[in-house]
Write a protein that holds these residues in place. Structure first.
Motif, PDB file in Angstrom:
ATOM      1  N   ASN A 186       0.918  -1.159  -0.314  1.00 45.37           N
ATOM      2  CA  ASN A 186      -0.235   0.652  -0.052  1.00 45.37           C
ATOM      3  C   ASN A 186       0.675   1.280  -0.035  1.00 45.37           C
ATOM      4  O   ASN A 186       0.492   1.897  -0.679  1.00 45.37           O
ATOM      5  CB  ASN A 186      -0.960  -0.214   1.090  1.00 45.37           C
ATOM      6  CG  ASN A 186      -1.957   0.803   1.745  1.00 45.37           C
ATOM      7  OD1 ASN A 186      -3.075   1.861   0.786  1.00 45.37           O
ATOM      8  ND2 ASN A 186      -0.983   2.043   2.208  1.00 45.37           N
ATOM      9  N   ALA A 190       1.219   4.033  -2.828  1.00 48.76           N
ATOM     10  CA  ALA A 190       0.680   5.271  -2.483  1.00 48.76           C
ATOM     11  C   ALA A 190       2.303   6.726  -3.331  1.00 48.76           C
ATOM     12  O   ALA A 190       1.942   7.839  -3.595  1.00 48.76           O
ATOM     13  CB  ALA A 190       0.300   5.428  -1.333  1.00 48.76           C
ATOM     14  N   LEU A 198       2.971   7.993   3.227  1.00 44.03           N
ATOM     15  CA  LEU A 198       1.918   7.448   3.952  1.00 44.03           C
ATOM     16  C   LEU A 198       2.822   6.575   4.747  1.00 44.03           C
ATOM     17  O   LEU A 198       3.789   6.041   4.694  1.00 44.03           O
ATOM     18  CB  LEU A 198       1.099   6.433   3.148  1.00 44.03           C
ATOM     19  CG  LEU A 198      -0.071   7.002   2.052  1.00 44.03           C
ATOM     20  CD1 LEU A 198      -1.220   6.241   1.823  1.00 44.03           C
ATOM     21  CD2 LEU A 198      -0.840   8.319   3.102  1.00 44.03           C
ATOM     22  N   SER A 200       1.374   3.306   6.024  1.00 47.05           N
ATOM     23  CA  SER A 200       0.015   2.924   7.569  1.00 47.05           C
ATOM     24  C   SER A 200       0.652   1.760   7.968  1.00 47.05           C
ATOM     25  O   SER A 200      -0.504   1.208   8.735  1.00 47.05           O
ATOM     26  CB  SER A 200      -0.517   1.830   6.244  1.00 47.05           C
ATOM     27  OG  SER A 200       0.133   0.793   4.758  1.00 47.05           O
ATOM     28  N   SER A 206      -5.721   4.220   7.717  1.00 47.91           N
ATOM     29  CA  SER A 206      -5.260   5.052   6.913  1.00 47.91           C
ATOM     30  C   SER A 206      -6.697   4.579   5.527  1.00 47.91           C
ATOM     31  O   SER A 206      -6.887   3.836   5.631  1.00 47.91           O
ATOM     32  CB  SER A 206      -3.861   4.520   6.275  1.00 47.91           C
ATOM     33  OG  SER A 206      -3.744   4.985   4.685  1.00 47.91           O
ATOM     34  N   GLU A 207      -6.842   6.295   5.338  1.00 49.30           N
ATOM     35  CA  GLU A 207      -7.816   6.038   5.089  1.00 49.30           C
ATOM     36  C   GLU A 207      -7.758   5.402   3.406  1.00 49.30           C
ATOM     37  O   GLU A 207      -8.527   4.768   2.481  1.00 49.30           O
ATOM     38  CB  GLU A 207      -8.772   6.912   4.351  1.00 49.30           C
ATOM     39  CG  GLU A 207      -9.811   7.111   3.080  1.00 49.30           C
ATOM     40  CD  GLU A 207     -10.915   6.509   3.537  1.00 49.30           C
ATOM     41  OE1 GLU A 207     -11.404   6.645   3.123  1.00 49.30           O
ATOM     42  OE2 GLU A 207     -11.036   6.840   5.167  1.00 49.30           O
ATOM     43  N   PHE A 208      -6.183   6.015   2.364  1.00 47.45           N
ATOM     44  CA  PHE A 208      -5.213   5.281   1.610  1.00 47.45           C
ATOM     45  C   PHE A 208      -5.891   3.454   1.617  1.00 47.45           C
ATOM     46  O   PHE A 208      -5.855   2.902   0.861  1.00 47.45           O
ATOM     47  CB  PHE A 208      -4.404   5.320   0.960  1.00 47.45           C
ATOM     48  CG  PHE A 208      -4.050   4.914  -0.774  1.00 47.45           C
ATOM     49  CD1 PHE A 208      -3.661   5.924  -1.117  1.00 47.45           C
ATOM     50  CD2 PHE A 208      -3.106   4.242  -0.229  1.00 47.45           C
ATOM     51  CE1 PHE A 208      -3.515   6.668  -1.960  1.00 47.45           C
ATOM     52  CE2 PHE A 208      -2.851   4.112  -1.860  1.00 47.45           C
ATOM     53  CZ  PHE A 208      -2.737   4.716  -2.084  1.00 47.45           C
ATOM     54  N   TYR A 209      -5.561   3.403   2.183  1.00 45.55           N
ATOM     55  CA  TYR A 209      -5.236   1.278   2.947  1.00 45.55           C
ATOM     56  C   TYR A 209      -6.802   1.170   3.157  1.00 45.55           C
ATOM     57  O   TYR A 209      -7.117  -0.312   2.544  1.00 45.55           O
ATOM     58  CB  TYR A 209      -4.926   1.312   4.477  1.00 45.55           C
ATOM     59  CG  TYR A 209      -4.781  -0.337   4.578  1.00 45.55           C
ATOM     60  CD1 TYR A 209      -3.191  -1.087   3.648  1.00 45.55           C
ATOM     61  CD2 TYR A 209      -5.378  -1.073   5.981  1.00 45.55           C
ATOM     62  CE1 TYR A 209      -3.576  -2.225   4.116  1.00 45.55           C
ATOM     63  CE2 TYR A 209      -4.942  -2.135   5.976  1.00 45.55           C
ATOM     64  CZ  TYR A 209      -4.277  -2.928   5.403  1.00 45.55           C
ATOM     65  OH  TYR A 209      -3.581  -4.181   5.871  1.00 45.55           O
ATOM     66  N   ARG A 211      -9.259   1.820   1.192  1.00 51.92           N
ATOM     67  CA  ARG A 211     -10.027   1.523   0.165  1.00 51.92           C
ATOM     68  C   ARG A 211      -8.862   0.624  -0.803  1.00 51.92           C
ATOM     69  O   ARG A 211      -9.515   0.060  -1.737  1.00 51.92           O
ATOM     70  CB  ARG A 211      -9.417   3.190  -0.398  1.00 51.92           C
ATOM     71  CG  ARG A 211     -10.827   3.993   0.062  1.00 51.92           C
ATOM     72  CD  ARG A 211     -11.901   4.020  -0.139  1.00 51.92           C
ATOM     73  NE  ARG A 211     -12.893   4.669   1.265  1.00 51.92           N
ATOM     74  CZ  ARG A 211     -13.520   4.348   1.506  1.00 51.92           C
ATOM     75  NH1 ARG A 211     -14.133   2.827   1.369  1.00 51.92           N
ATOM     76  NH2 ARG A 211     -14.654   4.482   2.427  1.00 51.92           N
ATOM     77  N   PHE A 252     -11.106   7.449  -5.279  1.00 50.83           N
ATOM     78  CA  PHE A 252     -10.202   7.219  -6.601  1.00 50.83           C
ATOM     79  C   PHE A 252      -9.798   8.548  -7.653  1.00 50.83           C
ATOM     80  O   PHE A 252      -8.694   9.105  -7.708  1.00 50.83           O
ATOM     81  CB  PHE A 252      -9.932   6.269  -6.973  1.00 50.83           C
ATOM     82  CG  PHE A 252      -9.377   4.928  -6.780  1.00 50.83           C
ATOM     83  CD1 PHE A 252      -7.962   4.857  -5.754  1.00 50.83           C
ATOM     84  CD2 PHE A 252      -9.980   3.962  -5.832  1.00 50.83           C
ATOM     85  CE1 PHE A 252      -7.279   3.597  -5.079  1.00 50.83           C
ATOM     86  CE2 PHE A 252      -9.683   2.804  -5.902  1.00 50.83           C
ATOM     87  CZ  PHE A 252      -8.326   3.085  -5.475  1.00 50.83           C
ATOM     88  N   LEU A 255      -8.433  11.503  -5.539  1.00 51.17           N
ATOM     89  CA  LEU A 255      -7.157  11.437  -5.750  1.00 51.17           C
ATOM     90  C   LEU A 255      -6.410  11.897  -6.633  1.00 51.17           C
ATOM     91  O   LEU A 255      -5.442  12.501  -6.464  1.00 51.17           O
ATOM     92  CB  LEU A 255      -6.630  10.609  -4.496  1.00 51.17           C
ATOM     93  CG  LEU A 255      -5.423   9.693  -4.552  1.00 51.17           C
ATOM     94  CD1 LEU A 255      -5.001  10.182  -3.721  1.00 51.17           C
ATOM     95  CD2 LEU A 255      -5.403   7.994  -4.647  1.00 51.17           C
ATOM     96  N   PHE A 329      -2.746   0.082  -9.053  1.00 43.26           N
ATOM     97  CA  PHE A 329      -3.150   0.222  -7.497  1.00 43.26           C
ATOM     98  C   PHE A 329      -3.638  -0.788  -6.980  1.00 43.26           C
ATOM     99  O   PHE A 329      -3.486  -1.811  -5.225  1.00 43.26           O
ATOM    100  CB  PHE A 329      -4.004   1.700  -7.016  1.00 43.26           C
ATOM    101  CG  PHE A 329      -4.357   1.675  -5.333  1.00 43.26           C
ATOM    102  CD1 PHE A 329      -3.865   2.167  -4.498  1.00 43.26           C
ATOM    103  CD2 PHE A 329      -5.113   0.421  -4.788  1.00 43.26           C
ATOM    104  CE1 PHE A 329      -3.752   1.963  -3.286  1.00 43.26           C
ATOM    105  CE2 PHE A 329      -5.865   0.455  -3.170  1.00 43.26           C
ATOM    106  CZ  PHE A 329      -4.989   1.519  -2.519  1.00 43.26           C
TER     107      PHE A 329
END
Length: 533
Positions: A186, A190, A198, A200, A206-209, A211, A252, A255, A329
């Motif tokens: 991740n 990123a 990031l 994570s 983490s929001e990215f993680y 998603r 996404f 982002l 991703f």
């Protein structure tokens, strides 16, 4: 009234039975072997009811008819031909590639362009143009500048693990390593794709993680949705079936667009995937004419075909670029983390392999004064042997699929057959990668994890058509160099500082989980880590 209902019910049952009989005789009418299908489910019963993983189901079929060049299989009501003959596979994926240009449609690109317009899903000339547009982004020279981003994520991973060990009372920790490899992957994606810093490993929420998990970890609901979308697309469209939530799509989209906009406004340059996509949109991402064959990228590396080497001046939409970023991703998050998790499992249960790999890491470390980069890590022969064997033993891409776009003659299914078999336009074929990788004809003693298969003395014995972790032909995986490099960097950094052992909960022997289409170990990927002395 009751009698009338009984008559209608009997009529409907009879009609369904006759229809199934007609559909399921598609192969036997032409002398093609198949396992008996279950009405409406075809040969998917064990997968749907979670008795077997898809990889194992395909391997069972592969083994059932060892003398056949190809076999019939039904995914619900859809006929698919499983190809067993390597020369026929070469014809399909290379020589007659234009007949089998596309993958099956899974996501509707009209209703879901973020997932339906990526490189995997695009078809025909659009796929060729996108492949040509993106292929300069995945050369060794581009990978070289991304290694520092991978190392940064690796440093964060090792630091987090060392802290957890120090906090433990036993001076070791037992963990499900799929969590740390997902977080590492991740953070790498990123950084390498989106230019985001990031951690994570430390920021567990983490929001990215989150998603990433939603977009790439197929739970059972998503598995069923996937199967329905692949086999009953009209029904899927009718009920507006999607794999991903609107929240994930919005995440996404914002982002990628916000990152691009910010870089344009602030004149920010960073050599990552977003930059490469921005260059592609401007038509400035061109092939380096000086690039030569990169023989040290790894045994498993696939080369770009002529299809991907054309310069394209096509203008792509924002949605098209977002779709590619999302694909990077998902592939980078799930596919690569799976390879890492199985690699750590094998190192834990094969201490002799781990010791030999650590010795090579120490030798490389001493030779380069504690530093390593893309060039030095590609020169580690035993590292490549280990990763190559992981990709054979635990093939994350368990099968390849192609759709026939023009009637195609496969020839006779076996030496006794009297007629050729024609794959009709719109029908699919499947190549069982997992089954080939576990066939003793091509890999002696296939259930043994043995990196020595890929040594200088032995690798010439491997039929290159039987080893396909990144696919075959022009539609192979564009990111093979990226994937191999990332896995090697992670293993290098982790093994520098930590020893890997089996934990009490380590699955021995390992079994595949049937809860997902993804490659996961039943019971989890448990290992024990302690600080290396």
């Amino acid at each position: 009234m009751g009698m009338l209902l009984y008559v209608w019910a009997a009529t409907i049952v009879a009609a369904v039975w006759l229809y199934c009989r007609q559909v399921y005789s598609r192969f036997t009418r032409h002398g093609v072997k198949q396992l008996p299908p279950v009405p409406l489910l075809g040969n998917m019963t064990e997968v749907v009811f979670r008795f077997r993983h898809m990889a194992e189901g395909l391997e069972d079929l592969y083994k059932a008819f060892p003398e056949e060049r190809f076999i019939g299989r039904f995914e619900f009501m859809s006929p698919m031909v499983m190809i067993r003959d390597l020369e026929l596979i070469k014809r399909i994926t290379v020589k007659d590639f234009e007949y089998f240009l596309d993958h099956r449609t899974i996501v509707n690109d009209k209703t879901d362009p973020l997932f339906g317009r990526n490189l995997f899903s695009l078809k025909g000339q659009e796929w060729k143009d996108m492949r040509s547009t993106l292929s300069p982004a995945f050369t060794s020279s581009k990978m070289r500048v991304m290694v520092p981003f991978m190392m940064e994520a690796g440093d964060q991973m090792v630091e987090a693990l060392m802290n957890r060990i120090q906090e433990s009372k036993e001076n070791y920790i037992d963990i499900d390593c799929k969590d740390i490899t997902c977080r590492y992957a991740n953070d790498v994606i990123a950084s390498c794709a989106f230019g985001l810093k990031l951690n994570s490993q430390a920021n567990l929420g983490s929001e990215f993680y989150k998603r990433g998990l939603e977009a790439s970890v197929f739970n059972f609901r998503q598995v069923l949705s996937f199967l329905i979308m692949a086999n009953f697309p009209k029904l899927a469209d009718l009920v507006n079936l999607t794999l991903f939530s609107e929240k994930s799509k919005d995440f996404f989209r914002s982002l990628v667009m916000n990152t691009m906009s910010n870089r344009e406004t602030e004149k920010i340059f960073r050599p990552d995937m977003i930059h490469l996509l921005m260059e592609a949109k401007k038509g400035k991402l061109l092939h380096d004419e000086k690039v030569t064959q990169d023989t040290k990228a790894g045994f498993a590396t696939v080369e770009e075909s002529a299809v991907g080497k054309k310069n394209i001046d096509r203008v792509w939409s924002d949605n098209d670029l977002i779709a590619q970023a999302v694909l990077f991703f998902i592939a980078g998050f799930e596919g690569i983390s799976a390879v890492m998790s199985f690699a750590l499992h094998e190192l834990a249960v094969n201490p002799d392999v781990q010791s030999k790999l650590v010795a090579e890491i120490k030798e490389n470390d001493a030779k380069n004064g504690g530093k390593f980069d893309y060039k030095s890590i590609q020169e580690m022969t035993y590292m490549d042997m280990v990763v190559s064997e992981v990709l054979r033993f635990w093939s994350a891409g368990v099968a390849l699929d192609r759709v026939c776009n023009k009637d195609y003659n496969l020839g006779k299914p076996n030496s006794q057959a009297t007629e050729d078999y024609i794959v009709r336009k719109g029908e699919a074929i499947v190549i069982p990668v997992w089954a080939f990788h576990h066939d003793p004809q091509y890999f002696p003693n296939p259930d043994k994890f043995d990196p020595e298969r890929f040594s200088e003395e032995n690798k010439h014995k491997i039929n290159p058509l039987a080893y396909m972790p990144f696919g075959l032909g022009p539609r192979n995986c564009i990111g093979s160099r990226f994937a191999l490099c990332e896995v090697k960097v992670m293993l290098y950094q982790l093994l520098q500082h930590l020893e890997v052992f089996p934990a009490a909960k380590t699955a021995i022997p390992a079994r595949l989980s049937t809860e997902t289409f993804n490659l996961r170990m039943k019971g989890g990927h448990w290992i024990r880590l302690n600080v290396r002395e």
